[in-house]
Design a protein around this motif. Structure first.
Motif, PDB file in Angstrom:
ATOM      1  N   ARG A   1      17.071  29.840  25.530  1.00 30.31           N
ATOM      2  CA  ARG A   1      18.140  29.138  26.224  1.00 30.31           C
ATOM      3  C   ARG A   1      19.310  28.808  25.295  1.00 30.31           C
ATOM      4  N   GLU A   2      19.025  28.489  24.049  1.00 33.73           N
ATOM      5  CA  GLU A   2      20.106  28.196  23.103  1.00 33.73           C
ATOM      6  C   GLU A   2      20.964  29.431  22.841  1.00 33.73           C
ATOM      7  N   ASP A   3      20.320  30.585  22.734  1.00 35.13           N
ATOM      8  CA  ASP A   3      21.078  31.827  22.544  1.00 35.13           C
ATOM      9  C   ASP A   3      21.962  32.103  23.751  1.00 35.13           C
ATOM     10  N   LEU A   4      21.424  31.885  24.948  1.00 28.11           N
ATOM     11  CA  LEU A   4      22.188  32.107  26.169  1.00 28.11           C
ATOM     12  C   LEU A   4      23.372  31.143  26.244  1.00 28.11           C
ATOM     13  N   GLN A   5      23.160  29.891  25.861  1.00 19.95           N
ATOM     14  CA  GLN A   5      24.259  28.921  25.869  1.00 19.95           C
ATOM     15  C   GLN A   5      25.342  29.322  24.873  1.00 19.95           C
ATOM     16  N   LEU A   6      24.949  29.819  23.717  1.00 18.75           N
ATOM     17  CA  LEU A   6      25.919  30.268  22.724  1.00 18.75           C
ATOM     18  C   LEU A   6      26.742  31.438  23.260  1.00 18.75           C
TER      19      LEU A   6
ATOM     20  N   LEU B   1      27.301  32.182  26.475  1.00 20.44           N
ATOM     21  CA  LEU B   1      28.153  31.696  27.558  1.00 20.44           C
ATOM     22  C   LEU B   1      29.350  30.913  27.025  1.00 20.44           C
ATOM     23  N   PHE B   2      29.152  30.134  25.960  1.00 17.66           N
ATOM     24  CA  PHE B   2      30.257  29.404  25.355  1.00 17.66           C
ATOM     25  C   PHE B   2      31.274  30.369  24.751  1.00 17.66           C
TER      26      PHE B   2
END
Length: 101
Positions: free
Chosen positions: A70-75, A77-78
């Protein structure tokens, strides 16, 4: 002897490669044989491009909705948000400058 995990991973990569190749060749075929025109063609190519991005994220970068990734996906998307802000801002500024000329 082959490891079952290795063959499973190889099938996963081959499925991703097949999907990516299909999503690349379809727009080329649509344009080459003039199967679609105008706005419908542009929308179809845009949808296939987004699908191509999803395929690359899932099959090659191993980004999914699991808790660990999830952290990779948030990065990602940001990063997309920042790029969109820069692109839209640039178009907005250039449009304003064009109307003032």
């Amino acid at each position: 002897m082959t490891d079952p995990d290795h063959s499973k991973e190889a099938r996963f990569y081959l499925a991703g490669f097949g999907l990516a190749l299909t999503l690349t060749l379809v727009p080329f075929a649509l344009v080459h044989w003039a199967l679609m025109e105008g706005r419908a063609l542009a929308i179809t190519i845009a949808v296939l491009a987004v699908a191509q991005i999803v395929v690359h994220l899932r099959f090659f970068l191993h980004i999914d909705l699991s808790r660990q990734k999830r952290e990779d996906l948030q990065l990602i998307l940001f990063t997309v948000l920042l790029l969109a802000i820069m692109a839209i801002g640039t178009l907005w500024i250039m449009g304003n400058l064009a109307t003032r000329m």
